[in-house]
Scaffold this motif. Structure first.
Motif, mmCIF file in Angstrom:
data_model
loop_
_atom_site.group_PDB
_atom_site.id
_atom_site.type_symbol
_atom_site.label_atom_id
_atom_site.label_comp_id
_atom_site.label_asym_id
_atom_site.label_seq_id
_atom_site.Cartn_x
_atom_site.Cartn_y
_atom_site.Cartn_z
ATOM 1 N N THR A 2 77.049 54.969 2.676
ATOM 2 C CA THR A 2 77.233 55.708 3.922
ATOM 3 C C THR A 2 76.968 54.801 5.111
ATOM 4 O O THR A 2 76.004 54.065 5.140
ATOM 5 C CB THR A 2 76.270 56.903 3.964
ATOM 6 O OG1 THR A 2 76.479 57.704 2.813
ATOM 7 C CG2 THR A 2 76.512 57.751 5.183
ATOM 8 N N THR A 3 77.820 54.864 6.090
ATOM 9 C CA THR A 3 77.629 54.046 7.284
ATOM 10 C C THR A 3 76.632 54.692 8.238
ATOM 11 O O THR A 3 76.320 55.882 8.126
ATOM 12 C CB THR A 3 78.958 53.842 8.031
ATOM 13 O OG1 THR A 3 79.380 55.104 8.535
ATOM 14 C CG2 THR A 3 80.022 53.238 7.139
ATOM 15 N N SER A 4 76.173 53.904 9.163
ATOM 16 C CA SER A 4 75.229 54.390 10.166
ATOM 17 C C SER A 4 75.812 55.557 10.961
ATOM 18 O O SER A 4 75.112 56.528 11.254
ATOM 19 C CB SER A 4 74.853 53.244 11.106
ATOM 20 O OG SER A 4 74.035 53.710 12.141
ATOM 21 N N GLN A 8 74.308 59.355 11.397
ATOM 22 C CA GLN A 8 74.096 59.973 12.715
ATOM 23 C C GLN A 8 74.837 61.294 12.820
ATOM 24 O O GLN A 8 74.299 62.283 13.327
ATOM 25 C CB GLN A 8 74.551 59.027 13.836
ATOM 26 C CG GLN A 8 73.727 57.790 13.972
ATOM 27 C CD GLN A 8 72.284 58.057 14.353
ATOM 28 O OE1 GLN A 8 71.919 59.121 14.839
ATOM 29 N NE2 GLN A 8 71.443 57.085 14.093
ATOM 30 N N ARG A 9 76.068 61.330 12.324
ATOM 31 C CA ARG A 9 76.867 62.554 12.381
ATOM 32 C C ARG A 9 76.200 63.674 11.568
ATOM 33 O O ARG A 9 76.155 64.828 11.998
ATOM 34 C CB ARG A 9 78.275 62.268 11.868
ATOM 35 C CG ARG A 9 79.280 63.293 12.242
ATOM 36 C CD ARG A 9 80.734 62.956 11.913
ATOM 37 N NE ARG A 9 80.986 61.748 11.179
ATOM 38 C CZ ARG A 9 81.368 60.570 11.709
ATOM 39 N NH1 ARG A 9 81.524 60.464 13.003
ATOM 40 N NH2 ARG A 9 81.608 59.528 10.954
ATOM 41 N N MET A 10 75.646 63.339 10.411
ATOM 42 C CA MET A 10 74.956 64.342 9.595
ATOM 43 C C MET A 10 73.686 64.832 10.291
ATOM 44 O O MET A 10 73.381 66.025 10.261
ATOM 45 C CB MET A 10 74.619 63.769 8.222
ATOM 46 C CG MET A 10 75.850 63.584 7.360
ATOM 47 S SD MET A 10 75.546 63.109 5.645
ATOM 48 C CE MET A 10 74.439 61.737 5.780
ATOM 49 N N ARG A 11 72.972 63.928 10.939
ATOM 50 C CA ARG A 11 71.764 64.317 11.664
ATOM 51 C C ARG A 11 72.100 65.243 12.825
ATOM 52 O O ARG A 11 71.418 66.242 13.061
ATOM 53 C CB ARG A 11 71.030 63.092 12.183
ATOM 54 C CG ARG A 11 70.347 62.308 11.103
ATOM 55 C CD ARG A 11 69.712 61.065 11.660
ATOM 56 N NE ARG A 11 68.949 60.369 10.637
ATOM 57 C CZ ARG A 11 68.409 59.184 10.802
ATOM 58 N NH1 ARG A 11 68.539 58.543 11.969
ATOM 59 N NH2 ARG A 11 67.738 58.618 9.840
ATOM 60 N N TRP A 31 62.559 65.896 14.235
ATOM 61 C CA TRP A 31 61.883 65.489 13.012
ATOM 62 C C TRP A 31 62.616 65.999 11.772
ATOM 63 O O TRP A 31 62.855 65.257 10.828
ATOM 64 C CB TRP A 31 60.442 65.985 13.030
ATOM 65 C CG TRP A 31 59.658 65.493 11.868
ATOM 66 C CD1 TRP A 31 59.053 64.280 11.726
ATOM 67 C CD2 TRP A 31 59.409 66.206 10.655
ATOM 68 N NE1 TRP A 31 58.444 64.208 10.513
ATOM 69 C CE2 TRP A 31 58.648 65.374 9.818
ATOM 70 C CE3 TRP A 31 59.760 67.475 10.201
ATOM 71 C CZ2 TRP A 31 58.229 65.768 8.555
ATOM 72 C CZ3 TRP A 31 59.339 67.860 8.941
ATOM 73 C CH2 TRP A 31 58.586 67.012 8.141
ATOM 74 N N ARG A 32 63.013 67.266 11.790
ATOM 75 C CA ARG A 32 63.715 67.847 10.630
ATOM 76 C C ARG A 32 65.115 67.275 10.452
ATOM 77 O O ARG A 32 65.688 67.364 9.370
ATOM 78 C CB ARG A 32 63.792 69.364 10.764
ATOM 79 C CG ARG A 32 62.453 70.021 10.579
ATOM 80 C CD ARG A 32 62.571 71.509 10.611
ATOM 81 N NE ARG A 32 61.258 72.123 10.532
ATOM 82 C CZ ARG A 32 61.048 73.335 10.042
ATOM 83 N NH1 ARG A 32 62.054 74.058 9.600
ATOM 84 N NH2 ARG A 32 59.834 73.820 10.018
ATOM 85 N N SER A 33 65.662 66.698 11.518
ATOM 86 C CA SER A 33 66.995 66.082 11.449
ATOM 87 C C SER A 33 66.943 64.591 11.116
ATOM 88 O O SER A 33 67.979 63.946 11.039
ATOM 89 C CB SER A 33 67.727 66.289 12.776
ATOM 90 O OG SER A 33 67.882 67.665 13.037
ATOM 91 N N GLY A 34 65.734 64.059 10.967
ATOM 92 C CA GLY A 34 65.604 62.670 10.564
ATOM 93 C C GLY A 34 65.328 61.675 11.669
ATOM 94 O O GLY A 34 65.437 60.470 11.464
ATOM 95 N N TYR A 35 64.955 62.158 12.843
ATOM 96 C CA TYR A 35 64.635 61.278 13.966
ATOM 97 C C TYR A 35 63.122 61.200 14.135
ATOM 98 O O TYR A 35 62.420 62.162 13.823
ATOM 99 C CB TYR A 35 65.256 61.804 15.259
ATOM 100 C CG TYR A 35 66.750 61.749 15.288
ATOM 101 C CD1 TYR A 35 67.411 60.573 15.632
ATOM 102 C CD2 TYR A 35 67.516 62.862 14.989
ATOM 103 C CE1 TYR A 35 68.796 60.515 15.671
ATOM 104 C CE2 TYR A 35 68.905 62.810 15.020
ATOM 105 C CZ TYR A 35 69.528 61.636 15.361
ATOM 106 O OH TYR A 35 70.891 61.587 15.386
ATOM 107 N N PRO A 36 62.618 60.088 14.672
ATOM 108 C CA PRO A 36 61.172 59.971 14.867
ATOM 109 C C PRO A 36 60.632 60.858 16.000
ATOM 110 O O PRO A 36 59.490 61.281 15.966
ATOM 111 C CB PRO A 36 60.959 58.495 15.190
ATOM 112 C CG PRO A 36 62.265 58.032 15.734
ATOM 113 C CD PRO A 36 63.311 58.862 15.039
#
Length: 63
Positions: A2-4, A8-11, A31-36
């Motif tokens: 999977t590309t970056s 990002q699109r999934m997040r 946080w739940r979407s994978g970001y700090p």
């Protein structure tokens, strides 16, 4: 692999769902979407959706 951009699109997609169907705050959604934290989440969100997370929630939120 999977590309970056795919990640990002999934997040952002997960963020959209949470903005529409939950009352979670921006930090918790990030946080739940994978970001700090909320800042990088908002930048990605604006880049893909063209709205801030708050604007998106006001337009499309279920609550």
């Amino acid at each position: 692999m999977t590309t970056s951009k795919d990640v990002q699109r999934m997040r952002v997609s997960k963020s959209c769902y949470l903005l529409q169907f939950s009352k979670l705050n921006a930090e918790e959604i990030a946080w739940r979407s994978g970001y700090p934290d909320a800042a990088p989440s908002a930048r990605s969100f604006i880049g893909y959706v063209g709205l801030t997370p708050g604007e998106y929630r006001r337009r499309f939120g279920a609550f």
